[in-house]
Design a protein around this motif. Structure first.
Motif, PDB file in Angstrom:
ATOM      1  N   SER A   1      49.679  47.573  36.382  1.00  0.00           N
ATOM      2  CA  SER A   1      50.980  47.519  35.736  1.00  0.00           C
ATOM      3  C   SER A   1      50.291  46.865  34.233  1.00  0.00           C
ATOM      4  O   SER A   1      49.157  46.226  34.244  1.00  0.00           O
ATOM      5  CB  SER A   1      52.072  46.520  36.201  1.00  0.00           C
ATOM      6  N   LEU A   2      51.155  47.287  33.263  1.00  0.00           N
ATOM      7  CA  LEU A   2      50.691  46.995  31.719  1.00  0.00           C
ATOM      8  C   LEU A   2      52.125  46.284  31.418  1.00  0.00           C
ATOM      9  O   LEU A   2      52.972  46.818  31.176  1.00  0.00           O
ATOM     10  CB  LEU A   2      50.157  48.258  30.987  1.00  0.00           C
ATOM     11  N   CYS A   3      51.990  45.084  30.712  1.00  0.00           N
ATOM     12  CA  CYS A   3      52.937  44.392  30.117  1.00  0.00           C
ATOM     13  C   CYS A   3      52.676  44.225  28.545  1.00  0.00           C
ATOM     14  O   CYS A   3      51.696  43.708  27.903  1.00  0.00           O
ATOM     15  CB  CYS A   3      53.263  42.942  30.679  1.00  0.00           C
ATOM     16  N   LEU A   4      53.423  45.048  27.927  1.00  0.00           N
ATOM     17  CA  LEU A   4      53.331  45.311  26.428  1.00  0.00           C
ATOM     18  C   LEU A   4      53.684  44.042  25.814  1.00  0.00           C
ATOM     19  O   LEU A   4      53.280  43.721  24.694  1.00  0.00           O
ATOM     20  CB  LEU A   4      53.944  46.526  25.879  1.00  0.00           C
ATOM     21  N   GLU A   5      54.710  43.269  26.304  1.00  0.00           N
ATOM     22  CA  GLU A   5      55.116  42.067  25.437  1.00  0.00           C
ATOM     23  C   GLU A   5      54.060  41.057  25.783  1.00  0.00           C
ATOM     24  O   GLU A   5      53.875  40.359  24.734  1.00  0.00           O
ATOM     25  CB  GLU A   5      56.347  41.770  26.228  1.00  0.00           C
ATOM     26  N   ALA A   6      53.598  40.876  26.784  1.00  0.00           N
ATOM     27  CA  ALA A   6      52.346  39.529  26.970  1.00  0.00           C
ATOM     28  C   ALA A   6      51.056  40.325  26.732  1.00  0.00           C
ATOM     29  O   ALA A   6      50.086  39.391  26.848  1.00  0.00           O
ATOM     30  CB  ALA A   6      52.575  38.931  28.294  1.00  0.00           C
ATOM     31  N   ASN A   7      50.868  41.536  26.643  1.00  0.00           N
ATOM     32  CA  ASN A   7      49.514  42.174  26.474  1.00  0.00           C
ATOM     33  C   ASN A   7      48.543  41.896  27.627  1.00  0.00           C
ATOM     34  O   ASN A   7      47.429  41.496  27.347  1.00  0.00           O
ATOM     35  CB  ASN A   7      48.761  41.879  25.013  1.00  0.00           C
ATOM     36  N   THR A   8      49.214  42.131  28.657  1.00  0.00           N
ATOM     37  CA  THR A   8      48.264  41.929  29.688  1.00  0.00           C
ATOM     38  C   THR A   8      48.457  43.109  30.791  1.00  0.00           C
ATOM     39  O   THR A   8      49.237  43.791  30.728  1.00  0.00           O
ATOM     40  CB  THR A   8      48.720  40.408  30.634  1.00  0.00           C
ATOM     41  N   LEU A   9      47.411  43.308  31.537  1.00  0.00           N
ATOM     42  CA  LEU A   9      47.055  44.305  32.709  1.00  0.00           C
ATOM     43  C   LEU A   9      47.054  43.616  33.845  1.00  0.00           C
ATOM     44  O   LEU A   9      46.202  42.677  34.005  1.00  0.00           O
ATOM     45  CB  LEU A   9      46.074  44.913  32.263  1.00  0.00           C
ATOM     46  N   ARG A  10      47.791  44.019  35.011  1.00  0.00           N
ATOM     47  CA  ARG A  10      47.591  43.576  36.269  1.00  0.00           C
ATOM     48  C   ARG A  10      47.344  44.682  37.294  1.00  0.00           C
ATOM     49  O   ARG A  10      47.798  45.761  37.381  1.00  0.00           O
ATOM     50  CB  ARG A  10      48.859  42.756  36.776  1.00  0.00           C
ATOM     51  N   ILE A  11      46.136  44.390  37.987  1.00  0.00           N
ATOM     52  CA  ILE A  11      45.702  45.497  39.310  1.00  0.00           C
ATOM     53  C   ILE A  11      45.435  44.763  40.382  1.00  0.00           C
ATOM     54  O   ILE A  11      44.937  43.485  40.287  1.00  0.00           O
ATOM     55  CB  ILE A  11      44.167  46.110  38.461  1.00  0.00           C
ATOM     56  N   VAL A  12      45.935  45.385  41.347  1.00  0.00           N
ATOM     57  CA  VAL A  12      45.821  44.830  42.743  1.00  0.00           C
ATOM     58  C   VAL A  12      44.968  46.050  43.565  1.00  0.00           C
ATOM     59  O   VAL A  12      45.372  46.948  43.577  1.00  0.00           O
ATOM     60  CB  VAL A  12      47.253  44.805  43.433  1.00  0.00           C
ATOM     61  N   VAL A  13      43.711  45.328  44.074  1.00  0.00           N
ATOM     62  CA  VAL A  13      42.940  46.017  44.804  1.00  0.00           C
ATOM     63  C   VAL A  13      43.181  45.707  46.259  1.00  0.00           C
ATOM     64  O   VAL A  13      42.818  44.571  46.517  1.00  0.00           O
ATOM     65  CB  VAL A  13      41.402  46.136  44.390  1.00  0.00           C
ATOM     66  N   ALA A  14      43.433  46.602  47.165  1.00  0.00           N
ATOM     67  CA  ALA A  14      43.529  46.272  48.759  1.00  0.00           C
ATOM     68  C   ALA A  14      42.205  46.604  49.343  1.00  0.00           C
ATOM     69  O   ALA A  14      41.310  46.803  48.720  1.00  0.00           O
ATOM     70  CB  ALA A  14      44.385  47.081  49.120  1.00  0.00           C
ATOM     71  N   GLY A  15      42.102  45.319  50.565  1.00  0.00           N
ATOM     72  CA  GLY A  15      40.988  45.562  51.156  1.00  0.00           C
ATOM     73  C   GLY A  15      39.839  44.282  50.800  1.00  0.00           C
ATOM     74  O   GLY A  15      40.042  43.589  49.966  1.00  0.00           O
ATOM     75  N   ALA A  16      38.844  44.215  51.615  1.00  0.00           N
ATOM     76  CA  ALA A  16      37.661  43.411  51.648  1.00  0.00           C
ATOM     77  C   ALA A  16      36.325  43.980  51.467  1.00  0.00           C
ATOM     78  O   ALA A  16      36.004  45.272  51.738  1.00  0.00           O
ATOM     79  CB  ALA A  16      37.729  42.244  52.770  1.00  0.00           C
ATOM     80  N   GLY A  17      35.398  43.479  51.463  1.00  0.00           N
ATOM     81  CA  GLY A  17      33.985  43.932  51.368  1.00  0.00           C
ATOM     82  C   GLY A  17      33.500  44.658  50.100  1.00  0.00           C
ATOM     83  O   GLY A  17      32.605  45.263  49.873  1.00  0.00           O
ATOM     84  N   PHE A  18      34.245  44.344  49.063  1.00  0.00           N
ATOM     85  CA  PHE A  18      33.560  44.783  47.694  1.00  0.00           C
ATOM     86  C   PHE A  18      33.522  43.448  46.663  1.00  0.00           C
ATOM     87  O   PHE A  18      34.063  42.357  47.054  1.00  0.00           O
ATOM     88  CB  PHE A  18      34.699  45.601  46.949  1.00  0.00           C
ATOM     89  N   ASP A  19      32.562  43.779  45.862  1.00  0.00           N
ATOM     90  CA  ASP A  19      32.204  42.554  44.930  1.00  0.00           C
ATOM     91  C   ASP A  19      33.096  42.340  43.783  1.00  0.00           C
ATOM     92  O   ASP A  19      33.253  43.106  42.923  1.00  0.00           O
ATOM     93  CB  ASP A  19      30.851  42.669  44.269  1.00  0.00           C
ATOM     94  N   ALA A  20      34.233  41.346  43.763  1.00  0.00           N
ATOM     95  CA  ALA A  20      35.199  41.183  42.649  1.00  0.00           C
ATOM     96  C   ALA A  20      34.524  40.932  41.500  1.00  0.00           C
ATOM     97  O   ALA A  20      35.337  41.415  40.427  1.00  0.00           O
ATOM     98  CB  ALA A  20      36.023  40.176  43.220  1.00  0.00           C
ATOM     99  N   GLY A  21      33.452  40.355  41.414  1.00  0.00           N
ATOM    100  CA  GLY A  21      32.781  40.080  40.118  1.00  0.00           C
ATOM    101  C   GLY A  21      32.357  41.389  39.684  1.00  0.00           C
ATOM    102  O   GLY A  21      32.413  41.623  38.293  1.00  0.00           O
ATOM    103  N   ARG A  22      31.803  42.343  40.261  1.00  0.00           N
ATOM    104  CA  ARG A  22      31.356  43.548  39.821  1.00  0.00           C
ATOM    105  C   ARG A  22      32.689  44.473  39.254  1.00  0.00           C
ATOM    106  O   ARG A  22      32.506  45.178  38.275  1.00  0.00           O
ATOM    107  CB  ARG A  22      30.913  44.299  40.997  1.00  0.00           C
ATOM    108  N   VAL A  23      33.662  44.332  40.039  1.00  0.00           N
ATOM    109  CA  VAL A  23      35.184  45.077  39.706  1.00  0.00           C
ATOM    110  C   VAL A  23      35.466  44.510  38.103  1.00  0.00           C
ATOM    111  O   VAL A  23      35.644  45.210  37.327  1.00  0.00           O
ATOM    112  CB  VAL A  23      36.143  45.011  40.593  1.00  0.00           C
TER     113      VAL A  23
END
Length: 83
Positions: free
Chosen positions: A45-67
């Motif tokens: 989702s993208l909030c144009l009023e707050a200029n923020t982007l929110r992304i939810v990625v399901a699952g485990a076993g990936f490097d969140a820092g890399r994403v």
């Protein structure tokens, strides 16, 4: 004699939430879709009023820092936080 059967606890899926400040929106979803192609993105989702982007990625076993580092390379994304 009474037997009580308990249902197993519901399986809670692991999700990682990425939130980023943004400055530009033109074509941003397309660039992000390409960057996050191998991941199980459940919410974007993208909030144009707050200029923020929110992304939810399901699952485990990936490097969140890399994403997060991949997201920071998208033009218009300023800083990414992971929760």
């Amino acid at each position: 004699m009474t037997t009580v059967l308990e249902a197993p606890a519901a399986v809670v899926a692991t999700s990682t939430v990425f939130t980023a400040s943004i400055v530009e929106t033109e074509g941003m979803f397309a660039r992000i879709a390409v960057m996050l192609n191998p991941y199980d993105v459940r919410h974007l989702s993208l909030c144009l009023e707050a200029n923020t982007l929110r992304i939810v990625v399901a699952g485990a076993g990936f490097d969140a820092g890399r994403v997060a580092a991949r997201l920071e390379k998208v033009i218009g994304v300023l800083e990414v936080t992971v929760s």
